[in-house]
Design a protein around this motif. Structure first.
Motif, PDB file in Angstrom:
ATOM      1  N   ASP A  27     119.553  47.030 108.034  1.00  0.00           N
ATOM      2  CA  ASP A  27     120.547  46.366 107.191  1.00  0.00           C
ATOM      3  C   ASP A  27     120.341  44.847 107.121  1.00  0.00           C
ATOM      4  O   ASP A  27     120.895  44.191 106.243  1.00  0.00           O
ATOM      5  CB  ASP A  27     121.949  46.667 107.748  1.00  0.00           C
ATOM      6  N   ILE A  28     119.516  44.293 108.006  1.00  0.00           N
ATOM      7  CA  ILE A  28     119.369  42.835 108.083  1.00  0.00           C
ATOM      8  C   ILE A  28     118.924  42.206 106.758  1.00  0.00           C
ATOM      9  O   ILE A  28     119.490  41.189 106.341  1.00  0.00           O
ATOM     10  CB  ILE A  28     118.412  42.463 109.241  1.00  0.00           C
ATOM     11  N   PRO A  29     117.924  42.760 106.044  1.00  0.00           N
ATOM     12  CA  PRO A  29     117.507  42.106 104.791  1.00  0.00           C
ATOM     13  C   PRO A  29     118.567  42.092 103.698  1.00  0.00           C
ATOM     14  O   PRO A  29     118.418  41.371 102.705  1.00  0.00           O
ATOM     15  CB  PRO A  29     116.293  42.929 104.356  1.00  0.00           C
ATOM     16  N   PHE A  30     119.625  42.869 103.860  1.00  0.00           N
ATOM     17  CA  PHE A  30     120.675  42.922 102.856  1.00  0.00           C
ATOM     18  C   PHE A  30     121.838  41.980 103.192  1.00  0.00           C
ATOM     19  O   PHE A  30     122.846  41.968 102.499  1.00  0.00           O
ATOM     20  CB  PHE A  30     121.176  44.359 102.714  1.00  0.00           C
ATOM     21  N   GLN A  31     121.674  41.219 104.264  1.00  0.00           N
ATOM     22  CA  GLN A  31     122.665  40.228 104.642  1.00  0.00           C
ATOM     23  C   GLN A  31     122.118  38.829 104.356  1.00  0.00           C
ATOM     24  O   GLN A  31     120.946  38.646 104.100  1.00  0.00           O
ATOM     25  CB  GLN A  31     123.009  40.363 106.136  1.00  0.00           C
ATOM     26  N   ARG A  32     123.012  37.860 104.397  1.00  0.00           N
ATOM     27  CA  ARG A  32     122.611  36.476 104.179  1.00  0.00           C
ATOM     28  C   ARG A  32     122.736  35.696 105.488  1.00  0.00           C
ATOM     29  O   ARG A  32     123.739  35.813 106.186  1.00  0.00           O
ATOM     30  CB  ARG A  32     123.454  35.817 103.079  1.00  0.00           C
ATOM     31  N   PHE A  33     121.718  34.903 105.778  1.00  0.00           N
ATOM     32  CA  PHE A  33     121.693  34.115 107.006  1.00  0.00           C
ATOM     33  C   PHE A  33     121.425  32.652 106.672  1.00  0.00           C
ATOM     34  O   PHE A  33     120.750  32.352 105.686  1.00  0.00           O
ATOM     35  CB  PHE A  33     120.611  34.633 107.955  1.00  0.00           C
ATOM     36  N   ASN A  34     121.919  31.777 107.498  1.00  0.00           N
ATOM     37  CA  ASN A  34     121.618  30.363 107.354  1.00  0.00           C
ATOM     38  C   ASN A  34     120.154  30.099 107.707  1.00  0.00           C
ATOM     39  O   ASN A  34     119.572  30.793 108.549  1.00  0.00           O
ATOM     40  CB  ASN A  34     122.516  29.527 108.268  1.00  0.00           C
ATOM     41  N   LYS A  35     119.569  29.097 107.073  1.00  0.00           N
ATOM     42  CA  LYS A  35     118.219  28.707 107.445  1.00  0.00           C
ATOM     43  C   LYS A  35     118.220  28.185 108.880  1.00  0.00           C
ATOM     44  O   LYS A  35     119.177  27.549 109.323  1.00  0.00           O
ATOM     45  CB  LYS A  35     117.689  27.637 106.493  1.00  0.00           C
ATOM     46  N   GLY A  36     117.153  28.485 109.588  1.00  0.00           N
ATOM     47  CA  GLY A  36     117.085  28.089 110.976  1.00  0.00           C
ATOM     48  C   GLY A  36     117.345  29.269 111.899  1.00  0.00           C
ATOM     49  O   GLY A  36     117.183  30.426 111.525  1.00  0.00           O
ATOM     50  N   PHE A  37     117.768  28.980 113.103  1.00  0.00           N
ATOM     51  CA  PHE A  37     117.861  29.949 114.198  1.00  0.00           C
ATOM     52  C   PHE A  37     119.182  30.700 114.119  1.00  0.00           C
ATOM     53  O   PHE A  37     120.257  30.105 114.118  1.00  0.00           O
ATOM     54  CB  PHE A  37     117.750  29.194 115.521  1.00  0.00           C
ATOM     55  N   ASN A  38     119.111  32.042 114.060  1.00  0.00           N
ATOM     56  CA  ASN A  38     120.291  32.900 114.044  1.00  0.00           C
ATOM     57  C   ASN A  38     120.145  33.970 115.126  1.00  0.00           C
ATOM     58  O   ASN A  38     119.034  34.417 115.403  1.00  0.00           O
ATOM     59  CB  ASN A  38     120.448  33.623 112.702  1.00  0.00           C
TER      60      ASN A  38
END
Length: 216
Positions: free
Chosen positions: A200-211
């Protein structure tokens, strides 16, 4: 260039230490996203078994050979992927710098870094890196389980140094999201619930940088 509906990233890289499960997860993403997959061709490197036996003697030859082959492969694969909705690779080209910073002495690394940057500046960065974090004991078990003779000399100390180099490098990234997944004591191959969370990770949005991404 269209994407699979709902997918937020086109060029995805799965990273992790030796034995973390990169290729296994890349295969799963390839099926799930109907994506073109790129697998590192490390078995063809003639210096790899020699390096594990005598790292001081063969480190520079090993790292330069890996760099040339990784660059050649990625350049060819990425240029031929224009009609694919997504691309998933089981390595990030700059892992060459991560490993070289661990295996080479200061003088050799400075030379290596100059060669690396002069060669690779035209290749695109990934849109998303997913880093699988495993504890050292599990890595050693995974390495032993796959039974590659030349990996039998990999030490706990070497894996720990590589792990620290990965985290040090990725904490400095700001151009794209790096999603660190804690896979300690988790078998995402056997437990489909964990695998589904990873998929499911590619279908979520993350901030640039370390998550940091929690599977539990």
């Amino acid at each position: 260039m269209t994407e699979k509906p709902g997918s937020n990233y086109r060029y995805i890289v799965v990273e992790g230490n030796i034995g973390a499960g990169k290729t296994t997860l890349t295969e799963a993403y390839s099926r799930h996203l109907n994506a073109k997959e790129i697998y590192e061709q490390f078995v063809d490197n003639p210096f790899l078994p020699l390096f594990y036996e005598n790292p001081d003697k063969y480190a520079l030859q090993l790292e330069l050979t890996f760099l040339v082959e990784r660059f050649r492969q990625l350049k060819e694969e990425l240029e031929s992927s224009l009609f694919h909705n997504a691309i998933v690779a089981d390595y990030y080209l700059k892992k060459s710098l991560i490993f070289a910073s661990t295996t080479l002495d200061e003088a050799d690394f400075k030379l290596y870094a100059r060669i690396f940057h002069s060669m690779t500046g035209t290749l695109p960065e990934p849109d998303l890196v997913i880093y699988l974090h495993q504890n050292t004991e599990q890595l050693l078990q995974n390495i032993a389980h796959r039974g590659r003779t030349y990996e039998s000399n990999i030490s706990r100390t070497y894996l720990e140094r590589i792990q620290k180099s990965y985290f040090r490098f990725f904490k400095q990234v700001s151009a794209f999201p790096v999603v660190v997944v804690d896979c300690q004591n988790i078998d995402f191959v056997a437990d489909k619930a964990y695998l589904n969370k990873l998929l499911d990770i590619p279908f979520q949005r993350f901030n640039k940088g370390f998550n940091v991404y929690d599977l539990k």
